[in-house]
Design an enzyme around this catalytic site. Structure first.
Site, PDB file in Angstrom:
ATOM      1  CG  ASP A   1     -12.495  -6.686   5.785  1.00  0.00           C
ATOM      2  OD1 ASP A   1     -12.501  -6.034   6.838  1.00  0.00           O
ATOM      3  OD2 ASP A   1     -12.471  -6.155   4.667  1.00  0.00           O
TER       4      ASP A   1
ATOM      5  CG  ASP B   1      -7.321  -4.503   3.589  1.00  0.00           C
ATOM      6  OD1 ASP B   1      -8.404  -4.477   4.203  1.00  0.00           O
ATOM      7  OD2 ASP B   1      -7.099  -3.806   2.588  1.00  0.00           O
TER       8      ASP B   1
ATOM      9  CE  LYS C   1       1.747 -18.414  -0.452  1.00  0.00           C
ATOM     10  NZ  LYS C   1       1.002 -19.649  -0.143  1.00  0.00           N
TER      11      LYS C   1
ATOM     12  CE1 TYR D   1      -3.173  -2.852   0.104  1.00  0.00           C
ATOM     13  CE2 TYR D   1      -3.767  -2.245   2.335  1.00  0.00           C
ATOM     14  CZ  TYR D   1      -3.953  -3.036   1.223  1.00  0.00           C
ATOM     15  OH  TYR D   1      -4.912  -4.009   1.233  1.00  0.00           O
TER      16      TYR D   1
ATOM     17  CG  ASP E   1      -1.930 -20.470   1.324  1.00  0.00           C
ATOM     18  OD1 ASP E   1      -1.214 -20.250   2.319  1.00  0.00           O
ATOM     19  OD2 ASP E   1      -1.559 -21.180   0.365  1.00  0.00           O
TER      20      ASP E   1
END
Length: 353
Positions: free
Chosen positions: A248, A244, A188, A142, A220
């Site tokens: 959620d 992010d 990751k 970001y 994942d």
């Protein structure tokens, strides 16, 4: 005690949910003999409409001069066609950067009264859920270098420095010490060099917290584990992009995104507090929005920025009591409950303080 609060109502339902929350805060002031001085400022779409800038410098200055910031919600389809640096979301990213808000704390709590709204099977959720997602907020793709080669290619660089990772890891371990003493690092590292670096920094911090159990999950697998065995988690720490998404997901397994608060913390105790849901322009100005996420965000503000623990506990208890009494806004309504609007829900919580 006197406290200065910068208030950013924002867009869509933002002014409604912030308005209800300030009334709750005023009741706290009356009950506990405090004074909260509010200064309303602009950001997001409202700021674009007023001065063609999603984050005016005046807003940044007033926020920095305050003890904490209360934010409603930013954005909406009205501004979707603007360039990236002129969209409401640029105002939010700018706030995080300008205010040094590096740690996003998102509790995902399943209220006993709303267990039926959880999309997971009862045998999975058991007697409830209480997960804290600690998301790094000022690094990653970001804020990394961005570029585009005409119509042929584009890139966003994922980058983290050692101090950035160390400070977010320390925050996660400090929170875990006050909870279940377990931290799950999500990365990751099987693919990304930046994740391998991130993991090594987290493991370095872990040495200072021998009482806290540390484990690692690839992002994942973490996403999968949240829906098949969420009770294994206490504190999750991860980077900006993965956080992010996962925060959620964690929020939705609790039944309603309209119920959950968040805190974005700087060094020390300064922070910005906001609900995790969006601006919901489709129900704006209709007295339909659920103000609970913002009201509980106020409780987080009292707890984390102002050190007013009893006051925070009082708000959370009042919310719990109101739900136990059967009052529901439309997003969490079920048969047999009493449907109320934004204003009425706020008033019921005030009555229960």
């Amino acid at each position: 005690m006197n406290y200065k609060i910068a208030v950013i109502p924002g867009d869509g339902i933002g002014p409604e949910i912030v308005g209800a929350s300030i009334k709750v805060l005023d009741k706290i002031a009356e009950k506990f003999n405090h004074t909260f001085n509010y200064t309303e400022v602009l950001a997001g779409g409202a700021a674009i409409d007023a001065c063609d800038n999603p984050l005016p410098q005046e807003t940044v200055d007033i926020c920095l001069a305050s003890d904490a910031v209360l934010l409603g919600a930013l954005g909406g389809p009205k501004w979707d066609n603007l360039p990236g640096d002129k969209r409401p979301e640029a105002g939010l990213l700018g706030l995080r950067k300008s205010l040094g808000l590096y740690a996003n704390l998102r509790p995902a709590i399943l209220y006993e009264e709303l267990k039926a709204a959880c999309p997971l099977k009862p045998e999975i959720i058991g007697d409830g859920l209480d997960i804290m997602v600690v998301r790094e907020l000022t690094g990653d793709v970001y804020f990394g270098e961005k570029g585009r080669d005409g119509d042929e290619a584009a890139w966003d660089i994922m980058k983290y420095s050692r101090p950035e990772v160390l400070r977010i890891a320390k925050k996660a371990f400090e929170i875990a010490m006050k909870r279940g003493k377990k931290v799950t690092n999500v990365d990751k590292a099987n693919v990304l060099e930046v994740s391998r670096f991130w993991r090594s920094c987290v493991e370095e911090v872990a040495k200072d917290y021998p009482e806290v159990e540390l484990n690692h999950l690839y992002v994942d697998n973490a996403a999968m584990q949240l829906v098949i065995n969420p009770k294994q988690f206490d504190v999750i720490v991860t980077g900006n992009l993965f956080g992010d998404i996962l925060s959620d997901e964690a929020s939705m397994i609790t039944g309603s995104i309209g119920m959950l608060p968040s805190a974005s913390m700087a060094e020390g105790k300064f922070g910005m507090f906001e609900p995790i849901h969006g601006s919901a322009p489709d129900i704006a100005n209709q007295n339909k929005a659920n103000p609970i996420a913002t009201i509980v965000s106020v409780a987080m503000m009292l707890r984390y920025s102002l050190d007013l623990t009893a006051e925070a506990d009082a708000i959370e208890a009042a919310v719990q009591k109101t739900l136990a009494q059967g009052y529901r806004t439309g997003d969490i309504f079920s048969e047999g409950m009493t449907l109320v609007g934004t204003v009425e829900m706020g008033q019921k919580i005030i009555e229960n303080l």
